[in-house]
Design a protein around this motif. Sequence first.
Motif, PDB file in Angstrom:
ATOM      1  N   ASN A 163     -83.108   9.148  42.742  1.00 46.97           N
ATOM      2  CA  ASN A 163     -84.304   9.651  42.079  1.00 46.97           C
ATOM      3  C   ASN A 163     -85.206   8.598  41.455  1.00 46.97           C
ATOM      4  OD1 ASN A 163     -82.043  12.090  41.233  1.00 46.97           O
ATOM      5  ND2 ASN A 163     -83.815  12.583  42.485  1.00 46.97           N
ATOM      6  N   ASP A 205     -76.073   9.009  31.290  1.00 49.39           N
ATOM      7  CA  ASP A 205     -76.621  10.150  30.547  1.00 49.39           C
ATOM      8  C   ASP A 205     -77.503  11.022  31.435  1.00 49.39           C
ATOM      9  OD1 ASP A 205     -75.323   9.259  28.282  1.00 49.39           O
ATOM     10  OD2 ASP A 205     -77.118   8.329  27.403  1.00 49.39           O
ATOM     11  N   LEU A 206     -78.354  10.388  32.237  1.00 41.59           N
ATOM     12  CA  LEU A 206     -79.262  11.140  33.105  1.00 41.59           C
ATOM     13  C   LEU A 206     -78.517  11.846  34.236  1.00 41.59           C
ATOM     14  CD1 LEU A 206     -82.222   8.633  33.181  1.00 41.59           C
ATOM     15  CD2 LEU A 206     -82.216  10.910  32.146  1.00 41.59           C
ATOM     16  N   ASP A 207     -77.386  11.282  34.649  1.00 41.94           N
ATOM     17  CA  ASP A 207     -76.586  11.914  35.701  1.00 41.94           C
ATOM     18  C   ASP A 207     -76.131  13.305  35.271  1.00 41.94           C
ATOM     19  OD1 ASP A 207     -75.444  11.716  38.311  1.00 41.94           O
ATOM     20  OD2 ASP A 207     -73.464  11.495  37.371  1.00 41.94           O
ATOM     21  N   ASN A 208     -75.871  13.488  33.978  1.00 40.09           N
ATOM     22  CA  ASN A 208     -75.487  14.805  33.451  1.00 40.09           C
ATOM     23  C   ASN A 208     -76.620  15.821  33.569  1.00 40.09           C
ATOM     24  OD1 ASN A 208     -72.964  13.805  32.726  1.00 40.09           O
ATOM     25  ND2 ASN A 208     -73.655  13.232  30.681  1.00 40.09           N
ATOM     26  N   GLN A 209     -77.847  15.328  33.733  1.00 35.63           N
ATOM     27  CA  GLN A 209     -79.012  16.201  33.889  1.00 35.63           C
ATOM     28  C   GLN A 209     -79.442  16.319  35.352  1.00 35.63           C
ATOM     29  OE1 GLN A 209     -82.183  15.178  31.093  1.00 35.63           O
ATOM     30  NE2 GLN A 209     -80.663  14.191  29.789  1.00 35.63           N
ATOM     31  N   GLY A 210     -78.633  15.752  36.247  1.00 33.94           N
ATOM     32  CA  GLY A 210     -78.935  15.838  37.673  1.00 33.94           C
ATOM     33  C   GLY A 210     -79.904  14.789  38.180  1.00 33.94           C
ATOM     34  N   ILE A 211     -80.140  13.741  37.398  1.00 32.48           N
ATOM     35  CA  ILE A 211     -81.048  12.667  37.806  1.00 32.48           C
ATOM     36  C   ILE A 211     -80.204  11.454  38.192  1.00 32.48           C
ATOM     37  CG2 ILE A 211     -82.916  11.122  37.097  1.00 32.48           C
ATOM     38  CD1 ILE A 211     -83.685  13.334  35.029  1.00 32.48           C
ATOM     39  N   GLU A 212     -80.338  11.031  39.439  1.00 25.72           N
ATOM     40  CA  GLU A 212     -79.580   9.895  39.944  1.00 25.72           C
ATOM     41  C   GLU A 212     -80.409   8.620  39.815  1.00 25.72           C
ATOM     42  OE1 GLU A 212     -78.260  10.538  43.926  1.00 25.72           O
ATOM     43  OE2 GLU A 212     -77.428  12.491  43.467  1.00 25.72           O
TER      44      GLU A 212
END
Length: 72
Positions: free
Chosen positions: A17, A36-43
């Motif tokens: 992303n 942290d962003l991976d937990n929100q679906g942002i790679e």
Amino acid sequence: MHSIPFGKADVKRVGQNVTAIATLVMTHCALAAANDLDNQGIEVEVIDLRTFAPPDMDTISTSIRKTHKVVI
């Protein structure tokens, strides 16, 4: 003994992303943010630049072509 190739960046984390380009301690900050962003679906793809001159434009441009976004 492990030697680091001069002018060659290291992809510390693969993502789709956004590309984060960092160096030194900011690489660790970028990796923490990517987690942290991976937990929100942002790679986040994290690139450790390792050397400023010459920059590894091949690694950088390949990542940006993939994600179409960059944070430095």
